[in-house]
Design an enzyme around this catalytic site. Structure first.
Site, short mmCIF file in Angstrom:
data_model
loop_
_atom_site.label_atom_id
_atom_site.label_comp_id
_atom_site.label_asym_id
_atom_site.label_seq_id
_atom_site.Cartn_x
_atom_site.Cartn_y
_atom_site.Cartn_z
N GLU A 1 0.81 -1.21 0.00
CA GLU A 1 0.00 0.00 0.00
C GLU A 1 0.85 1.27 0.00
O GLU A 1 0.44 2.29 -0.57
CB GLU A 1 -0.93 0.00 1.22
CG GLU A 1 -1.94 -1.15 1.24
CD GLU A 1 -1.36 -2.50 1.68
OE1 GLU A 1 -0.19 -2.54 2.14
OE2 GLU A 1 -2.07 -3.51 1.57
N PHE B 1 -5.96 0.11 5.48
CA PHE B 1 -4.62 0.08 4.87
C PHE B 1 -4.36 1.34 4.05
O PHE B 1 -3.24 1.86 4.05
CB PHE B 1 -4.47 -1.18 4.01
CG PHE B 1 -4.72 -2.46 4.78
CD1 PHE B 1 -4.14 -2.67 6.03
CD2 PHE B 1 -5.55 -3.45 4.27
CE1 PHE B 1 -4.38 -3.83 6.76
CE2 PHE B 1 -5.79 -4.62 4.98
CZ PHE B 1 -5.20 -4.82 6.23
N ARG C 1 -19.30 -1.37 2.40
CA ARG C 1 -19.16 -2.67 1.73
C ARG C 1 -20.33 -2.93 0.79
O ARG C 1 -20.36 -2.43 -0.30
CB ARG C 1 -18.96 -3.80 2.73
CG ARG C 1 -20.08 -3.97 3.73
CD ARG C 1 -19.76 -5.06 4.75
NE ARG C 1 -19.48 -6.35 4.14
CZ ARG C 1 -19.11 -7.41 4.83
NH1 ARG C 1 -18.97 -7.33 6.15
NH2 ARG C 1 -18.89 -8.56 4.25
C1 LIG Z 1 -1.51 -4.93 4.78
C2 LIG Z 1 -2.57 -5.80 4.20
N1 LIG Z 1 -3.00 -5.57 2.94
C3 LIG Z 1 -3.98 -6.33 2.42
C4 LIG Z 1 -4.54 -7.34 3.14
C5 LIG Z 1 -5.69 -8.15 2.56
N2 LIG Z 1 -5.29 -9.54 2.25
C6 LIG Z 1 -5.56 -10.54 3.10
S1 LIG Z 1 -4.98 -12.02 2.59
C7 LIG Z 1 -4.36 -11.33 1.16
C8 LIG Z 1 -3.62 -12.20 0.18
C9 LIG Z 1 -2.50 -12.91 0.87
O1 LIG Z 1 -1.79 -13.76 0.02
P1 LIG Z 1 -0.66 -14.69 0.63
O2 LIG Z 1 0.24 -13.90 1.49
O3 LIG Z 1 -0.04 -15.40 -0.51
O4 LIG Z 1 -1.47 -15.67 1.58
P2 LIG Z 1 -2.07 -17.12 1.26
O5 LIG Z 1 -2.12 -17.30 -0.21
O6 LIG Z 1 -1.15 -18.09 1.90
O7 LIG Z 1 -3.42 -17.15 1.90
C10 LIG Z 1 -4.63 -9.96 1.13
C11 LIG Z 1 -4.25 -9.06 0.02
C12 LIG Z 1 -4.07 -7.54 4.46
N3 LIG Z 1 -4.60 -8.48 5.27
N4 LIG Z 1 -3.08 -6.78 4.95
#
Ligand SMILES: Cc1ncc(C[n+]2csc(CCOP(=O)(O)OP(=O)(O)O)c2C)c(N)n1
Lengths: 276, 316
Positions: free
Chosen positions: B60, B85, B169
């Site tokens: 972000e 964020f 939302r």
């Molecule tokens: C700072 C932040 N930005 C965005 C998110 C929203 N978010 C939650 S899970 C995710 C994707 C995560 O992918 P990854 O790290 O590969 O996890 P996995 O595939 O193992 O679930 C996002 C963008 C968040 N939780 N925190």
């Protein structure tokens, strides 16, 4: 569970299977949560909590315990299931995931759940927390070790690399990062959203000891954890290739299972595949 | 101008659709996201204008300052993530790269307030208005429903300079007609009455309207006004409202500190002091749970609005 009274590979596989079942049940009951990233992490979490880590569940604040930081906090169902199985809290709490008044928040809250070492959910912050813990382990001459599990999408966050540089600067050999490398994030594959390769080279160039393994191969996971323990020159990263949704055919490698709960039918189908 | 809430609509979808609309008429509109395009519905813009969409990954801070770079080249970037964020992970980037430079960047965050509910306090956002408001040059918008969210997007494109748009939302009651308010920078009056005034925004608007109906049944007639633009706040309309009532109640899904109520109080305390109460989320972190239960725990219900209004009136 102290290191040494560890389970054999077959019982670890069985525990991982149980954690998968628990995770899906919990997410179903909660009506929301992240199945894909819970299932991909199950074998790694099992190897850590039921084999590698030195813990006293009856004394969650034991100062010499090994620490675990689930930096990809959204994968918490599998961690809660592991903590319940180890006796940190009554497994009945698992049915309350995400519900009002629960000790099991939608993302890990160290002030609410016995056995949690860190509060996470905002991606990218866990490695820094772990680094702080590791620095003090060394300063206070305690033998504990710190494990941080990161998502691969999470590696997009700059803070991860700030922590990586800093950990190498301080040569914290008691810090191990484990990457749940399922190659999917929220909007797409890593390659579509933010290409990560060459990933081992990145960590090596940051002066980390980097290992790449199959994150569902239990003996390989145990070997890598031992190698990390024996590496004394600095921090180790275990890049564990995994499959998002591992163990349930219709969830495997499916982006759509990142953040939705299985309904009753889907849960049943999943449980049939995972076995009794 | 306000219609009664017989239906609900998704503010996130409205946002995605509005981006496509403004994208069609204004080729300078570009959109950024941080791996949440499926949630924020910038995916709709990405489909329509793949070349003008940038998925920066879960980064972000980088997204915010890249947006600033795009704006230096004459573009109108909408940098989008979750409210928590967009405004807090990248807070200092917003301040320095966007506000200080006074660049034409639109910072957009969804799931403002408690509506990310079960995800818990890491994802809930009760401090964004307070964080964005004191940044010089920053305009702060917090619409209540889908049509007014669309109107905010159109307004932001036409108004050069930094804007923060707080989205919710889906399932928000539709309280404006399809085109939304004609000018979102003005306070929108939904009910008129001289016994008191409720200033409100976001998801609280429909609760305030319900409360006004219940009060009317008790022969208490109050003004209900939607403060979409929290900064710069529409002082003229605010002072006109204050001039016609003995007391003011503010209601918002934000920390009681630093949000819309604070903005209203800052004006009234200095220009037209009168009895006031600020309703909002108490200054504690909330929990995981259903949105309705979290609002109830925070005291943000129709009943509580009625109760507070009656108490405030009795004391004045
Ligand atoms: C700072 C932040 N930005 C965005 C998110 C929203 N978010 C939650 S899970 C995710 C994707 C995560 O992918 P990854 O790290 O590969 O996890 P996995 O595939 O193992 O679930 C996002 C963008 C968040 N939780 N925190």
């Amino acid at each position: 569970m102290a290191r040494g009274q560890a389970h054999d590979v077959d019982s670890l596989r069985e525990i991982a299977r149980q954690l998968r079942i628990d995770s899906l049940r919990m997410i179903h009951l909660a009506g929301g949560g992240h199945p894909g990233g819970s299932l991909s992490a199950a074998d790694l979490v099992t190897a850590l909590y039921f084999h590698e880590m030195n813990l006293r569940s009856e004394e969650p604040d034991w100062p010499d315990r090994d620490r675990f930081v689930l930096s990809k906090g959204h994968g918490c169902p599998v961690l809660y299931a592991a903590l319940a199985r180890l006796g940190y809290f009554d497994p009945q709490h698992l049915d309350t995931l995400r519900k009002f008044g629960t000790i099991l928040q939608g993302h890990p809250d160290m002030n609410k759940t016995p056995g949690l070492d860190a509060t996470t959910g905002s991606l990218g912050q866990g490695l820094s927390v772990g680094l702080g813990m590791a620095l003090i382990g060394r300063l206070d001459r305690r033998a504990y070790r710190v494990f941080v599990m990161l998502g691969c999408g999470e590696l997009d966050e700059g803070q991860v690399w700030e922590a990586a540089m800093c950990a190498a600067k301080y040569r914290v050999a008691n810090l191990t990062a484990v990457i749940d490398y399922n190659q999917l994030q929220l909007d797409g594959t890593n390659d579509e959203i933010m290409p990560l390769e060459p990933l081992e080279d990145k960590w090596r160039s940051f002066n980390w000891n980097a290992l790449r393994i199959d994150g569902h191969d239990m003996p390989a996971i145990l070997d890598a954890l031992r190698a990390a323990r024996e590496h004394e020159q600095g921090p180790t990263v275990i890049i564990a290739k995994t499959i998002k949704g591992k163990g349930v055919s219709f969830m495997e490698d499916q982006l759509d299972w990142h953040g939705v709960a299985p309904n009753a039918e889907q849960l049943e189908a999943a449980l049939v595949e995972l076995g009794p | 101008m306000s219609c009664s809430a017989t239906r609900t609509a998704s503010m996130r979808t409205a946002y995605g659709e509005a981006l496509v609309e403004v994208g069609r008429t204004n080729p300078n509109v570009v959109v950024l996201d941080a791996d949440l395009s499926k949630a924020t519905k910038t995916s709709l813009f990405a489909e329509a204008f793949p070349d003008r969409f940038f998925n920066i990954g879960i980064a972000e801070q980088n997204m915010t300052t890249v947006a600033a770079g795009l704006a230096t080249c004459g573009k109108i970037p909408f940098a989008t993530s979750l409210a928590v964020f967009s405004t807090m992970r990248a807070c200092e980037q917003v301040r320095t790269s966007v506000a200080l430079t006074n660049l034409n960047v639109k910072i957009v965050g969804f799931y403002g307030g408690l509506c990310t509910a079960e995800n818990g306090p890491t994802h809930q956002c009760i401090a964004d208005l307070g964080v964005m408001r004191p940044l010089p040059n920053m305009t702060v918008l917090a619409p209540a429903d889908a049509p007014s969210c669309k109107a905010c997007v159109r307004w932001a494109v036409e108004h050069p300079g930094p804007v923060y748009l707080r989205g919710l939302r889906d399932g928000e009651p539709v309280l404006y007609d399809e085109t939304g308010p004609a000018d979102v920078s003005r306070i929108q009056i939904h009910r008129e009455g001289n016994d008191g005034a409720i200033l409100v925004n976001g998801f609280m608007l429909h609760l305030a309207l319900e409360a006004a109906d219940r009060l009317a049944a008790r022969k208490i007639h109050i003004t209900v006004a939607d403060v979409i633009t929290i900064k710069p706040i529409d002082q003229k309309t605010l002072l006109e409202i204050a001039g016609n009532v003995p007391c003011v109640l503010s209601v918002e899904e934000h920390n009681v500190l630093g949000g819309m109520g604070s903005a209203v109080a800052e004006v009234l305390a200095q220009k037209h002091p009168l009895p006031m109460r600020i309703m909002g989320v108490p200054d504690v972190f909330s929990n995981s749970g259903k949105h309705s239960l979290l609002l109830e725990a925070a005291g943000l219900t129709t009943e509580k609005i009625v109760e507070n209004a009656v108490e405030l009136l009795a004391a004045t």
